[in-house]
Each structure stands twice: as structure tokens, then as C-alpha cells.
Scaffold this active site. Structure first.
Site, PDB file in Angstrom:
ATOM      1  N   ASP A 168     -11.160   2.585   3.400  1.00  0.00           N
ATOM      2  CA  ASP A 168     -11.412   1.142   3.263  1.00  0.00           C
ATOM      3  C   ASP A 168     -12.914   0.860   3.136  1.00  0.00           C
ATOM      4  O   ASP A 168     -13.319  -0.226   2.736  1.00  0.00           O
ATOM      5  CB  ASP A 168     -10.863   0.401   4.499  1.00  0.00           C
ATOM      6  N   LYS A 214       0.836  -1.207   0.000  1.00  0.00           N
ATOM      7  CA  LYS A 214       0.000   0.000   0.000  1.00  0.00           C
ATOM      8  C   LYS A 214       0.871   1.257   0.000  1.00  0.00           C
ATOM      9  O   LYS A 214       0.603   2.207  -0.735  1.00  0.00           O
ATOM     10  CB  LYS A 214      -0.945  -0.020   1.222  1.00  0.00           C
ATOM     11  N   GLN A 260      -4.917  -1.770   9.339  1.00  0.00           N
ATOM     12  CA  GLN A 260      -4.701  -3.065   8.686  1.00  0.00           C
ATOM     13  C   GLN A 260      -5.321  -4.184   9.529  1.00  0.00           C
ATOM     14  O   GLN A 260      -5.083  -4.281  10.721  1.00  0.00           O
ATOM     15  CB  GLN A 260      -3.192  -3.300   8.495  1.00  0.00           C
TER      16      GLN A 260
END
Ligand code: NAD
Length: 286
Positions: A120, A53, A97
Site C-alpha cells: 500500500d 482486492k 484495510q
């Protein structure tokens, strides 16, 4: 019939180039999009995902910030960091994460991320938006699948879609997004009886179960579009999806490979959402 292989790497590259141009425009206007990534613990797979990422941010000119915490950190410390990032005008996207260590209350963590920075797409506000059709940030993996279908001019409206897998991060949002595109959607999961009776009806079959070889040619309608989201590491070390690629390729009209299909799109859509977030801030004049 021999399926056309959908090239996720090429599609992702094109979207990243588009993102880069949009970042350049924002930078000229005095805004550099920023993504903050929080990593708790030392799960090696999570560390690789975070590295990818950050690399993708660098590639398109998005500023990235990394915050690493040991696995025994108190939840409050992570919540405090999220609140700090919520207030930071240089941060347009925040991602934690997953998975988190067991002692964390995942829903509390996700609810603390500001919906305007939830790139997200896991905050309840964004999930609710998927139901009514105006979510701020679509979750990255199903968003990537949608982009792959659209970039290959695959008709969605009126099609029978079967989604295999009903997780909160892939299957359920995928089904909602395709319903929003006026497809007729059926969701299957581990408790579905006789999976094949559903999959055989699919014009578009999206598989996200995490089971190698779950979908074999007899379960697929001739000419179907088959999207394989699954990522499975075999004991031989080989990376495969959930679909018998060689067999199903002889029946489908389109198919995604693993690797090189949906995978590259996921990180790309995270960058896309971060850039969109920065553009929103710029447009609102904040
Ligand atoms: P998950 O374990 O949270 O959910 C799996 C879903 O599949 C569940 O709803 C379960 O009921 C269903 N399922 C399991 N076995 C089944 C069976 N035999 N028949 C029908 N349904 C079955 O997993 P997830 O996070 O949704 O991920 C699914 C797969 O997609 C995994 O292989 C994961 O690695 C992969 N994945 C890929 C990407 C990507 O970027 N390509 C992103 C996220 C997840």
C-alpha cells in the site's frame, strides 16, 4: 473543446493482463506472488473493498490470504499477525484495510508492516522514499493516476500541476510523485483561500477532496487535463466525483469519469506492487 475521456477500466485491464503474464513467469520459476489482507471490524464499505482486492488477485493468479478480526480485537493481536506475515516467505504483500477502529494506533500498525511487503506504500520508509525519489512501493491511487497520465502520453515534465486535497494517502504522495516527474506542483486543501486562483493555472489538475461539484468550468484552464479522484455517493444513490464532469468536459483536453476513471486503477496498482514485490524476492535469490 470537448475532452477525451480517459478510460480507467481499459487501462486497468491492460495492466492486469501484464501482471498476469508476469505472474505466470514467476510461477514457472517456483514463486506464486501472495497478498495478505487484514480486515478489522465490520465496516460494509471496507468489506466491499477487500472483496474487490481478493477478486483482482484471483483474476491475475496472485495467491490471497484474508484475516478477519472483530472490531474489539486488541491491537497486539493484529501486530502479532503482521509480524507473522512479515516472516512468511509465501507472502509478498501485506495490507491492513483502513480505516481501523478508534482504539488502534494507526502509525504503530503501519510501522510494523515490513517496508519490503508494504504494497500500500504507507510505511514511513516508503513515504520517505517518495521524497527522495526511490520509494519501494508507490501508494496505489496516486500511482494509478501517474500510470493513466503516462498511458495517454500526457506530458508531465515542466507542466503546472495543481493537486486539490492534501491527504497522506492521495494528495501528498500525488504531489511528490509528480514533482519527481519534473512538474511544477501546487497543493491546495480545505484551508486554501480562493481555490480557483490556483486551479485556473493548472495544465494538469488532480482533484481528491471528496466534495461533489467542487471543480466547475470557470476554475479550469481551457485544454487542461483533469483527473478526478473523488468518489462521492449522492443522496440519490448516484456515484460522482469532485468535478462537474459535463461542464468541465467542454473545456478540458482530457478528463477522467467517475466511476470508470481512477477507481479501477487503485486495486490494479495494488496487484502490480504485489507482483513487483515477488519479482524482487526472486531476483534477490531469497
Ligand atoms: P481526505 O478526507 O483524507 O482528504 C481530503 C483532502 O481534501 C484534505 O486535504 C482536505 O483539506 C481537502 N479538501 C476538502 N475540502 C476541500 C475544499 N473544499 N477545497 C479544497 N480542498 C478540500 O480524503 P482522501 O482519502 O484523500 O480521499 C479524497 C477523495 O478521493 C474521496 O472522495 C475518496 O473517496 C476518494 N478516493 C478515491 C480513491 C480511488 O481509488 N479513486 C482512492 C482513495 C480516495
Amino acid at each position: 473543446m470537448v475532452a477525451r475521456v480517459i478510460d480507467g477500466l481499459a487501462a486497468a485491464k491492460e495492466i492486469r493482463q501484464e501482471c498476469k503474464a508476469r505472474v505466470n513467469k514467476l510461477v514457472q520459476s517456483g514463486i506464486r506472488p501472495g497478498l495478505a489482507v487484514i480486515l478489522v471490524g465490520n465496516d460494509p464499505a471496507s468489506a466491499v473493498y477487500v472483496k474487490n482486492k481478493i477478486r483482482a488477485c484471483d483474476e491475475v493468479g496472485v495467491h490471497s490470504l484474508q484475516f478477519k478480526f472483530p472490531s474489539d480485537i486488541a491491537e497486539e493481536a493484529v501486530l502479532k499477525k503482521i509480524e507473522e506475515l512479515n516472516r512468511d516467505p509465501q507472502v509478498h504483500g501485506i495490507l491492513v484495510q483502513l480505516p481501523l477502529p478508534r482504539h488502534f494506533d494507526l502509525s504503530r500498525i503501519l510501522l510494523t508492516i515490513s517496508p519490503e511487503k508494504d504494497v500500500d506504500g504507507f510505511h514511513l520508509y516508503n513515504v520517505g522514499g517518495l521524497v527522495v525519489g526511490n520509494t519501494v512501493f508507490p501508494p496505489c491511487t496516486p500511482f494509478g493516476v501517474l500510470k493513466l497520465l503516462q498511458s495517454n502520453n500526457i506530458k508531465i515534465e515542466g507542466q503546472n500541476v495543481v493537486v486539490v486535497g492534501a491527504s497522506n494517502i492521495v494528495g501528498k504522495p500525488m504531489a511528490l510523485m509528480l514533482m519527481q516527474q519534473d512538474a511544477t506542483v501546487c497543493i491546495c486543501h480545505a484551508k486554501t483561500r480562493d481555490l480557483a486562483q490556483f486551479t485556473i493555472l493548472a495544465d494538469i489538475l488532480v482533484v481528491a477532496a471528496g466534495r461533489p461539484n467542487l471543480i466547475v468550468p470557470q476554475m479550469v484552464k481551457t485544454g487542461a487535463v483533469v483527473i478526478d479522484v473523488g468518489i462521492n455517493r449522492l443522496s440519490s444513490g448516484e456515484l460522482v466525483g469532485d468535478v462537474d464532469f459535463a461542464g468541465v468536459s467542454e473545456k478540458a483536453s482530457y478528463i477522467t469519469p467517475v466511476p470508470g476513471g481512477v477507481g479501477p486503477m487503485t486495486v490494479t496498482m495494488l496487484i502490480y506492487n504485489t507482483v513487483a514485490s515477488a519479482e524482487r524476492v526472486f531476483a534477490s535469490g531469497e
